[in-house]
Write a protein that holds these residues in place. Structure first.
Motif, short mmCIF file in Angstrom:
data_model
loop_
_atom_site.label_atom_id
_atom_site.label_comp_id
_atom_site.label_asym_id
_atom_site.label_seq_id
_atom_site.Cartn_x
_atom_site.Cartn_y
_atom_site.Cartn_z
N ALA A 212 -3.04 37.42 -26.09
CA ALA A 212 -2.46 36.84 -24.99
C ALA A 212 -1.55 35.44 -25.75
O ALA A 212 -1.62 35.25 -26.86
CB ALA A 212 -3.58 35.93 -24.11
N ILE A 213 -0.79 35.04 -24.89
CA ILE A 213 0.41 34.10 -25.27
C ILE A 213 0.10 32.95 -24.25
O ILE A 213 0.16 33.22 -23.27
CB ILE A 213 1.56 34.32 -25.24
N GLU A 214 -0.35 31.65 -24.81
CA GLU A 214 -0.58 30.63 -23.87
C GLU A 214 0.73 29.57 -23.95
O GLU A 214 1.19 29.23 -24.82
CB GLU A 214 -1.70 29.84 -24.41
N LEU A 215 1.21 29.30 -22.83
CA LEU A 215 2.24 28.30 -22.45
C LEU A 215 1.61 26.88 -22.23
O LEU A 215 0.61 26.93 -21.22
CB LEU A 215 3.41 28.53 -21.53
N PRO A 216 2.16 25.74 -22.74
CA PRO A 216 1.55 24.41 -22.44
C PRO A 216 1.97 23.96 -20.91
O PRO A 216 2.92 24.87 -20.47
CB PRO A 216 2.10 23.54 -23.35
N PRO A 217 1.33 22.94 -20.45
CA PRO A 217 1.93 22.62 -19.01
C PRO A 217 3.40 22.23 -19.06
O PRO A 217 4.15 21.86 -20.20
CB PRO A 217 1.36 21.30 -18.76
N PRO A 218 4.27 22.86 -18.26
CA PRO A 218 5.77 22.65 -18.24
C PRO A 218 6.11 21.38 -18.35
O PRO A 218 5.77 20.40 -17.75
CB PRO A 218 6.35 23.19 -16.82
N ALA A 219 7.32 21.10 -19.42
CA ALA A 219 7.71 20.03 -19.66
C ALA A 219 9.33 19.61 -19.11
O ALA A 219 9.78 18.55 -19.03
CB ALA A 219 7.55 19.34 -21.02
N PHE A 220 10.02 20.70 -18.95
CA PHE A 220 11.32 20.57 -18.83
C PHE A 220 11.89 21.74 -17.82
O PHE A 220 12.98 22.30 -18.31
CB PHE A 220 12.27 20.58 -20.19
N ALA A 221 11.44 22.10 -17.07
CA ALA A 221 11.83 22.97 -16.08
C ALA A 221 13.14 22.94 -15.57
O ALA A 221 13.89 23.96 -15.25
CB ALA A 221 10.89 23.46 -15.07
N ASP A 222 13.52 21.88 -15.45
CA ASP A 222 14.90 21.27 -14.68
C ASP A 222 15.86 21.29 -15.84
O ASP A 222 17.05 21.26 -15.38
CB ASP A 222 14.83 20.00 -14.13
N HIS A 223 15.68 21.36 -17.08
CA HIS A 223 16.75 21.01 -17.97
C HIS A 223 16.47 21.87 -19.05
O HIS A 223 15.66 21.66 -19.90
CB HIS A 223 16.49 19.47 -18.63
N TYR A 224 17.31 22.95 -18.92
CA TYR A 224 16.96 24.05 -20.07
C TYR A 224 18.08 25.21 -20.11
O TYR A 224 18.95 24.91 -19.18
CB TYR A 224 15.80 25.09 -19.58
N ARG A 225 18.13 25.54 -21.25
CA ARG A 225 19.31 26.51 -21.25
C ARG A 225 18.93 27.65 -22.69
O ARG A 225 18.54 27.20 -23.66
CB ARG A 225 20.77 26.06 -21.81
N TYR A 226 19.35 28.97 -22.16
CA TYR A 226 19.16 29.84 -23.52
C TYR A 226 20.69 30.44 -23.74
O TYR A 226 21.34 31.16 -22.73
CB TYR A 226 18.27 31.15 -23.02
N LEU A 227 21.12 30.16 -24.97
CA LEU A 227 22.42 30.88 -25.19
C LEU A 227 22.37 31.96 -26.10
O LEU A 227 21.52 31.82 -27.25
CB LEU A 227 23.24 29.63 -25.81
N LYS A 228 22.93 33.07 -25.72
CA LYS A 228 22.96 34.07 -26.80
C LYS A 228 24.24 34.54 -27.01
O LYS A 228 25.17 34.91 -26.10
CB LYS A 228 22.26 35.07 -26.17
N ILE A 229 24.59 34.59 -28.29
CA ILE A 229 26.22 34.96 -28.68
C ILE A 229 26.01 36.40 -29.15
O ILE A 229 25.14 36.55 -30.16
CB ILE A 229 26.73 34.04 -29.55
N ARG A 230 26.78 37.55 -28.38
CA ARG A 230 26.72 38.77 -28.82
C ARG A 230 28.06 39.40 -28.86
O ARG A 230 28.94 38.85 -28.15
CB ARG A 230 25.72 39.28 -28.14
N ASP A 231 28.00 40.56 -29.44
CA ASP A 231 29.26 41.31 -29.20
C ASP A 231 29.99 41.95 -27.96
O ASP A 231 31.17 42.18 -27.84
CB ASP A 231 29.41 42.42 -30.33
#
Length: 243
Positions: A212-231
């Motif tokens: 399993a993978i455990e995530l802690p209580p959410p802390a920044f659900a309103d302020h996030y970004r995943y940026l992926k640079i690809r070809d």
């Protein structure tokens, strides 16, 4: 492809008791089967863990989330709790692979996938990760997709996961189980830098299984970004990714 035996255990304890250096656990198989076809990995025994019941997403008593290792990437990205409280994770998963692969790939397997380094996949070339001590041609060869940070004289390969970048930012914890019992590993410590032993990708013992993978209580659900640079815009591994 090298001949292999196949086992389908009914419990986690049975699975880990079957494990040895010549075996591999298999779930979705989206990376392992490719590696076997290319003769990069040659397990003598495959241990099928797809019926061990590790396919649930549950809230924890602390307000976090526990994600079973066999939850598919597609299920995880579309889960309402993940979308609402951990949108960073959902966004990162959807940036990776294709819908068909996300339907098959497991959460635990995503952590354990191996590098897509050209030289690692080409068994006709040296590779310290595949054959320790043989050399790393990527250091002076084609290395545009390789590591800038965390590399070593022995290896400059990168981990290909999008999901793992988000899990690191979320400070996830990996739950594992082996013959000696259960333990938890902070996500930032789970994967190893190559240093002088690039053949060791993570901190797992041979008989240990990610459950399993455990995530802690959410802390920044309103302020996030995943940026992926690809070809290209879809189905490409990152040149750079940031969560």
């Amino acid at each position: 492809m090298t001949p292999f035996s196949y086992h389908k255990p009914a419990s986690v304890s049975e699975a880990v008791n079957l494990a040895d250096p010549s075996s591999r656990f298999i779930a979705g198989g989206t990376n392992l089967v490719d590696l076997m076809k290319e003769n990069v990995v040659r397990p003598e025994h495959l241990i099928d863990i797809t019926h061990l019941g590790l396919n649930r997403i549950e809230r924890t008593s602390s307000g976090g989330v526990l994600i079973g290792a066999l939850v598919s990437n597609a299920e995880l990205a579309a889960d309402s709790t993940i979308e609402q409280h951990y949108p960073l994770l959902s966004e990162a998963i959807l940036a990776g692979a294709s819908p068909q692969l996300r339907n098959m790939a497991s959460t635990g397997g995503n952590l354990l996938q191996l590098t897509r380094c050209y030289y690692f996949y080409d068994t006709g070339t040296p590779c310290n990760k595949r054959d320790p001590g043989s050399g790393c041609p990527a250091r002076t060869g084609l290395n545009r997709i390789h590591a800038i940070l965390g590399a070593s004289d022995a290896c400059v390969a990168t981990h290909p996961s999008d999901m793992c970048v988000a899990l690191a930012a979320l400070e996830a914890v990996v739950h594992v189980e082996g013959r000696s019992g259960k333990r938890q590993i902070a996500f930032a410590e789970f994967h190893r830098l190559p240093q002088d032993a690039p053949q060791r990708d993570n901190q797992l013992a041979v008989d240990e299984l990610v459950v399993a993978i455990e995530l802690p209580p959410p802390a920044f659900a309103d302020h996030y970004r995943y940026l992926k640079i690809r070809d290209r815009a879809s189905y490409a591994f990152a040149l750079v990714s940031v969560a």
